[in-house]
Write an enzyme that holds these catalytic residues in place. Structure first.
Site, PDB file in Angstrom:
ATOM      1  N   ILE A   3       0.794  -1.232   0.000  1.00 37.64           N
ATOM      2  CA  ILE A   3       0.000   0.000   0.000  1.00 37.64           C
ATOM      3  C   ILE A   3       0.821   1.275   0.000  1.00 37.64           C
ATOM      4  O   ILE A   3       0.269   2.346  -0.227  1.00 37.64           O
ATOM      5  CB  ILE A   3      -0.957   0.045   1.204  1.00 37.64           C
ATOM      6  CG1 ILE A   3      -0.178  -0.051   2.518  1.00 37.64           C
ATOM      7  CG2 ILE A   3      -1.995  -1.072   1.094  1.00 37.64           C
ATOM      8  CD1 ILE A   3      -1.036   0.157   3.750  1.00 37.64           C
ATOM      9  N   ASP A   4       2.152   1.186   0.215  1.00 35.43           N
ATOM     10  CA  ASP A   4       2.880   2.437   0.401  1.00 35.43           C
ATOM     11  C   ASP A   4       4.072   2.670  -0.512  1.00 35.43           C
ATOM     12  O   ASP A   4       4.702   3.710  -0.406  1.00 35.43           O
ATOM     13  CB  ASP A   4       3.322   2.562   1.863  1.00 35.43           C
ATOM     14  CG  ASP A   4       3.120   3.976   2.413  1.00 35.43           C
ATOM     15  OD1 ASP A   4       2.414   4.765   1.752  1.00 35.43           O
ATOM     16  OD2 ASP A   4       3.657   4.287   3.483  1.00 35.43           O
ATOM     17  N   PRO A   5       4.458   1.746  -1.421  1.00 36.09           N
ATOM     18  CA  PRO A   5       5.440   2.131  -2.438  1.00 36.09           C
ATOM     19  C   PRO A   5       4.842   3.195  -3.368  1.00 36.09           C
ATOM     20  O   PRO A   5       3.678   3.097  -3.753  1.00 36.09           O
ATOM     21  CB  PRO A   5       5.703   0.829  -3.197  1.00 36.09           C
ATOM     22  CG  PRO A   5       5.288  -0.255  -2.261  1.00 36.09           C
ATOM     23  CD  PRO A   5       4.131   0.313  -1.502  1.00 36.09           C
ATOM     24  N   PHE A   6       5.628   4.196  -3.710  1.00 34.16           N
ATOM     25  CA  PHE A   6       5.114   5.312  -4.519  1.00 34.16           C
ATOM     26  C   PHE A   6       5.271   4.980  -5.996  1.00 34.16           C
ATOM     27  O   PHE A   6       6.220   5.373  -6.653  1.00 34.16           O
ATOM     28  CB  PHE A   6       5.855   6.596  -4.159  1.00 34.16           C
ATOM     29  CG  PHE A   6       5.407   7.189  -2.841  1.00 34.16           C
ATOM     30  CD1 PHE A   6       4.865   6.398  -1.842  1.00 34.16           C
ATOM     31  CD2 PHE A   6       5.516   8.542  -2.616  1.00 34.16           C
ATOM     32  CE1 PHE A   6       4.448   6.933  -0.636  1.00 34.16           C
ATOM     33  CE2 PHE A   6       5.104   9.100  -1.409  1.00 34.16           C
ATOM     34  CZ  PHE A   6       4.570   8.290  -0.425  1.00 34.16           C
ATOM     35  N   ARG A  28      -0.865   3.091  -4.041  1.00 33.78           N
ATOM     36  CA  ARG A  28      -0.353   4.360  -4.562  1.00 33.78           C
ATOM     37  C   ARG A  28      -0.105   4.295  -6.069  1.00 33.78           C
ATOM     38  O   ARG A  28       1.004   4.010  -6.529  1.00 33.78           O
ATOM     39  CB  ARG A  28       0.898   4.777  -3.796  1.00 33.78           C
ATOM     40  CG  ARG A  28       0.600   5.103  -2.323  1.00 33.78           C
ATOM     41  CD  ARG A  28       1.759   5.844  -1.679  1.00 33.78           C
ATOM     42  NE  ARG A  28       1.536   6.096  -0.273  1.00 33.78           N
ATOM     43  CZ  ARG A  28       0.841   7.129   0.226  1.00 33.78           C
ATOM     44  NH1 ARG A  28       0.280   8.005  -0.599  1.00 33.78           N
ATOM     45  NH2 ARG A  28       0.722   7.290   1.522  1.00 33.78           N
TER      46      ARG A  28
END
Length: 220
Positions: A3-6, A28
């Protein structure tokens, strides 16, 4: 659960698939991609390597539809309403809602009104997907780290779940579940159709932008 790698590379899906996993969830991706996929109801898809002309590399992928993975952006399209159902934010807690409308404890006298307000958000979110199975994550960074939050979140949601499930006219079955439970149900519904519900997709999700011209082109 990524859920949080850009931004995301298809190599991630390939490696996970070759490691024996069958499903993944991502968050993301560019906001215009999210809007396009939501319009087409393709937020769930089979992520395939561009060189694969069969299905040996396909990974079933769920893309979260809104800007973030916190409770304000997972119950439905209106964060001001969703914030009222983050029971860490009850009066006197360490967090508040931006417009000062704080959550209230679910009691017999308000359970109907509160449940229907929450269910309305769920139904609006469900319109972005092809199945009748809806995933609603309940959390954020640094959450579920105290017994008081566990009690506040669980007890208040459980009261609404019981109310909703007791009302046959609402046509809703709502329950606590894991990601595995969700993917099993979503796949099962697709398999009952003569044509699968989930399209194949190849490519990457770079570069990430969460709004306007706010681009993020690396890991920070």
């Amino acid at each position: 659960w990524s859920i949080d790698p850009f931004g995301l590379s298809p190599t991630t899906a390939y490696l996970l698939r070759r490691s024996g996993l069958d499903n993944m969830l991502i968050q993301r991706t560019h906001y215009e991609v999210k809007k396009q996929f939501a319009r087409e109801k393709t937020l769930e898809f089979r992520w395939r390597q561009h060189w694969d002309h069969s299905d040996t590399t396909e990974m079933f992928c769920h893309m979260m539809p809104f800007v973030s993975y916190d409770i304000l952006h997972t119950c439905g399209p209106d964060p001001d309403i969703c914030c009222q159902f983050d029971f860490l934010r009850l009066s006197g807690s360490r967090a508040t809602c931006s417009k000062g409308i704080i959550p209230v404890e679910i009691r017999d006298e308000n359970v109907e009104e509160r449940s229907l307000l929450l269910l309305d958000q769920y139904r609006k979110k469900s319109q972005l997907f092809k199945t009748n199975v809806l995933l609603v994550p309940l959390g954020d960074d640094f959450r579920w780290d105290s017994s008081s939050e566990w009690d506040n979140q669980h007890n208040n949601y459980e009261a609404m779940f019981q109310y909703i499930n007791s009302q046959a006219h609402l046509n809703t079955d709502i329950r606590w579940a894991t990601l595995s439970d969700y993917f099993t149900q979503a796949r099962s519904e697709s398999e009952t159709r003569s044509v699968g519900l989930f399209p194949s997709l190849s490519g990457d999700f770079f570069t990430y932008a969460d709004k306007d011209d706010d681009y993020w082109s690396g890991y920070f």
